[in-house]
Design a protein around this motif. Sequence first.
Motif, short mmCIF file in Angstrom:
data_model
loop_
_atom_site.label_atom_id
_atom_site.label_comp_id
_atom_site.label_asym_id
_atom_site.label_seq_id
_atom_site.Cartn_x
_atom_site.Cartn_y
_atom_site.Cartn_z
N GLY A 1 56.47 48.86 56.73
CA GLY A 1 57.49 49.59 57.60
C GLY A 1 56.70 50.82 58.51
O GLY A 1 57.07 50.97 59.55
N ARG A 2 55.43 51.41 57.82
CA ARG A 2 54.98 52.54 58.63
C ARG A 2 54.32 51.86 59.91
O ARG A 2 54.14 52.39 60.93
N ARG A 3 53.94 50.72 59.65
CA ARG A 3 52.94 49.95 60.65
C ARG A 3 54.00 49.64 61.94
O ARG A 3 53.93 49.67 63.05
N ILE B 1 62.64 57.08 64.72
CA ILE B 1 62.67 56.57 63.34
C ILE B 1 61.88 57.31 62.38
O ILE B 1 60.74 57.77 62.61
N HIS B 2 62.42 57.22 61.35
CA HIS B 2 61.81 57.60 60.01
C HIS B 2 61.44 56.23 59.15
O HIS B 2 62.47 55.42 58.96
N ALA B 3 60.40 56.28 58.49
CA ALA B 3 60.16 55.32 57.51
C ALA B 3 59.37 56.01 56.37
O ALA B 3 58.39 56.85 56.49
N SER B 4 59.93 55.81 54.96
CA SER B 4 58.97 56.40 53.69
C SER B 4 57.82 56.12 53.94
O SER B 4 56.99 55.20 54.23
N ASP B 5 56.52 57.16 53.26
CA ASP B 5 55.24 57.06 53.73
C ASP B 5 54.61 56.98 52.36
O ASP B 5 53.48 56.59 52.31
N SER B 6 55.31 56.79 51.27
CA SER B 6 54.67 56.45 49.80
C SER B 6 55.79 55.77 48.91
O SER B 6 57.27 55.93 49.34
MG MG Z 1 57.22 61.55 57.01
#
Ligand code: MG
Length: 153
Positions: free
Chosen positions: A85-87, A115-120
């Motif tokens: 998702g981060r990619r 946009i936001h996506a969780s990072d962990s």
């Molecule tokens: Mg963040």
Amino acid sequence: TEKSYVMIKPDGVSRQIVGDIISRFERRGYKLVALKTLIPSEELAKEHYIDLAKKPFYGGLVKYITSGTPVVAMVWQGKDVIRQGRRLVGATNPLDAAPGSIRGDFCVSVGRNIIHASDSHESATKEIGLWFHEKELATEYKPIAWDMIMADN
Ligand code: MG
Ligand code: GTP
């Protein structure tokens, strides 16, 4: 499989690219588990970005998220969805985001990066709990091509 919290920020909604963004997660094979629009309260926006509370841009960031234009809050599920998702989203600063990523395709400013996506895993769990009630999550259904997309043999 794992879940990620993904949120189209007010600028993404205002620019009417919600459908394009959702399509990118769908076509990759991820499963939509929850989706809603809402205008976040200041309290919710502050809690979501609490780790950035000491940053000089925190006030502006909270103001941007709570501007009055809605956000689209989503939970996506599937293999490696947090990292992937981060990619799909691309680098925080859109000027560093690769063309083909959402930020790399649609924006140029870190303060309006769509946009936001969780990072962990840790932040995904926190954020899903912050934005959704457990009963809002539909994790049990299986998309029609799920087994084909997820097969690893
Ligand atoms: Mg963040
Ligand atoms: P999110 O997915 O929104 O959490 O972004 P991120 O994980 O790529 O970056 P980070 O969590 O570090 O920052 C959260 C958000 O704060 C970013 O998406 C930007 O909107 C904003 N932000 C981060 N750094 C800056 C900055 O240097 N200036 C400004 N104006 N905003 C920033």
